[in-house]
Design a protein around this motif. Structure first.
Motif, PDB file in Angstrom:
ATOM      1  N   ARG A 143       0.836  -1.207   0.000  1.00 43.26           N
ATOM      2  CA  ARG A 143       0.000   0.000   0.000  1.00 43.26           C
ATOM      3  C   ARG A 143       0.868   1.254   0.000  1.00 43.26           C
ATOM      4  NH1 ARG A 143      -1.287   2.962   4.112  1.00 43.26           N
ATOM      5  NH2 ARG A 143      -0.958   1.313   5.645  1.00 43.26           N
ATOM      6  N   ARG A 144       1.896   1.272   0.849  1.00 43.80           N
ATOM      7  CA  ARG A 144       2.778   2.443   0.923  1.00 43.80           C
ATOM      8  C   ARG A 144       3.555   2.652  -0.379  1.00 43.80           C
ATOM      9  NH1 ARG A 144       4.301   3.743   6.301  1.00 43.80           N
ATOM     10  NH2 ARG A 144       5.373   5.498   5.363  1.00 43.80           N
ATOM     11  N   LEU A 145       3.992   1.568  -1.010  1.00 39.34           N
ATOM     12  CA  LEU A 145       4.711   1.673  -2.277  1.00 39.34           C
ATOM     13  C   LEU A 145       3.796   2.216  -3.367  1.00 39.34           C
ATOM     14  CD1 LEU A 145       7.246   1.255  -3.957  1.00 39.34           C
ATOM     15  CD2 LEU A 145       6.579  -1.159  -4.230  1.00 39.34           C
ATOM     16  N   PHE A 146       2.583   1.686  -3.476  1.00 33.86           N
ATOM     17  CA  PHE A 146       1.648   2.178  -4.494  1.00 33.86           C
ATOM     18  C   PHE A 146       1.210   3.614  -4.225  1.00 33.86           C
ATOM     19  CE2 PHE A 146       0.718  -2.451  -5.334  1.00 33.86           C
ATOM     20  CZ  PHE A 146       1.378  -2.461  -6.559  1.00 33.86           C
ATOM     21  N   GLU A 147       1.019   3.974  -2.969  1.00 27.05           N
ATOM     22  CA  GLU A 147       0.681   5.366  -2.635  1.00 27.05           C
ATOM     23  C   GLU A 147       1.824   6.297  -3.048  1.00 27.05           C
ATOM     24  OE1 GLU A 147      -0.082   5.216   1.552  1.00 27.05           O
ATOM     25  OE2 GLU A 147      -2.169   4.576   1.285  1.00 27.05           O
ATOM     26  N   TYR A 148       3.046   5.897  -2.792  1.00 24.18           N
ATOM     27  CA  TYR A 148       4.210   6.699  -3.159  1.00 24.18           C
ATOM     28  C   TYR A 148       4.267   6.891  -4.676  1.00 24.18           C
ATOM     29  CZ  TYR A 148       9.027   8.197  -3.743  1.00 24.18           C
ATOM     30  OH  TYR A 148      10.152   8.896  -4.104  1.00 24.18           O
ATOM     31  N   ILE A 149       4.101   5.819  -5.413  1.00 19.98           N
ATOM     32  CA  ILE A 149       4.152   5.901  -6.884  1.00 19.98           C
ATOM     33  C   ILE A 149       3.022   6.788  -7.394  1.00 19.98           C
ATOM     34  CG2 ILE A 149       3.814   4.566  -9.010  1.00 19.98           C
ATOM     35  CD1 ILE A 149       5.235   2.225  -7.483  1.00 19.98           C
ATOM     36  N   THR A 150       1.831   6.598  -6.868  1.00 20.82           N
ATOM     37  CA  THR A 150       0.692   7.399  -7.296  1.00 20.82           C
ATOM     38  C   THR A 150       0.884   8.871  -6.989  1.00 20.82           C
ATOM     39  OG1 THR A 150      -0.787   5.511  -6.972  1.00 20.82           O
ATOM     40  CG2 THR A 150      -1.812   7.697  -7.068  1.00 20.82           C
ATOM     41  N   ASP A 151       1.285   9.174  -5.754  1.00 21.86           N
ATOM     42  CA  ASP A 151       1.490  10.572  -5.363  1.00 21.86           C
ATOM     43  C   ASP A 151       2.595  11.245  -6.169  1.00 21.86           C
ATOM     44  OD1 ASP A 151      -0.453  10.206  -3.459  1.00 21.86           O
ATOM     45  OD2 ASP A 151       0.941  10.087  -1.765  1.00 21.86           O
ATOM     46  N   ARG A 152       3.619  10.500  -6.496  1.00 19.86           N
ATOM     47  CA  ARG A 152       4.790  11.094  -7.138  1.00 19.86           C
ATOM     48  C   ARG A 152       4.710  11.121  -8.671  1.00 19.86           C
ATOM     49  NH1 ARG A 152      10.154  12.457  -5.124  1.00 19.86           N
ATOM     50  NH2 ARG A 152      11.524  12.406  -6.913  1.00 19.86           N
ATOM     51  N   TYR A 153       4.071  10.114  -9.258  1.00 17.60           N
ATOM     52  CA  TYR A 153       4.165   9.978 -10.713  1.00 17.60           C
ATOM     53  C   TYR A 153       2.850   9.996 -11.478  1.00 17.60           C
ATOM     54  CZ  TYR A 153       8.948   8.797  -9.639  1.00 17.60           C
ATOM     55  OH  TYR A 153      10.225   8.843  -9.190  1.00 17.60           O
TER      56      TYR A 153
END
Length: 155
Positions: A143-153
């Motif tokens: 969840r944290r990895l996908f949130e990071y990717i979504t927020d950043r890219y």
């Protein structure tokens, strides 16, 4: 003096050798291949380390890996793992190591020093999280990895 030889592009503890004498050195160099590296052996961490996963500027998981039969603690080499609390110092060290290499997602292996602190053993830019998934089914790492990717890219 004892030291560790391993391939620079290895994973899962494969072809990692603790060298005690010339014959072991010759075997290790041949097995590890032309892109081998030599690391200091830290006896105080023999058979145990921390694997810390980082995403961006945060840690998202940590396990203590341990082995009673090898100096390597890798889960893939028969080691065991358990979820453990991460000290602030260890968390800062793991995030800093990943940041120094420009990695947004990493698995950082920390060894225990004789003084009670930590030192970086290696930083894995293609870190799996099978070990964490096996010992903590409620880990927020995906969840944290996908949130990071979504927020950043993702715009």
């Amino acid at each position: 003096r004892r030291f560790v030889i391993k391939p620079i592009d290895g994973s899962c503890g494969v072809n990692v050798f603790l060298v005690n004498c010339r014959d072991e050195y010759d075997h290790a160099i041949k097995s590890a291949g032309p892109n081998a590296m030599i690391q200091r052996y830290i006896a105080s961490s023999s058979g145990r380390d921390l694997r810390v996963w980082t995403v961006g500027e945060h840690t998202v998981g940590c396990v203590m890996r341990h082995s009673s039969s090898s100096f390597r603690s890798n889960y893939a080499q028969g080691g065991s793992a358990s979820v453990c609390a991460l000290s602030d110092d260890a968390a800062r060290m793991a995030v800093s190591a990943a940041r120094c290499l420009g990695l947004e997602f990493a698995g950082v292996d920390l060894l225990f020093t004789p003084e009670g602190g930590f030192t970086v053993c290696e930083v894995n830019g293609n870190a799996g999280f099978r070990t964490l998934s096996a010992v903590d089914r409620h880990s927020p790492i995906l969840r944290r990895l996908f949130e990071y990717i979504t927020d950043r890219y993702v715009q």
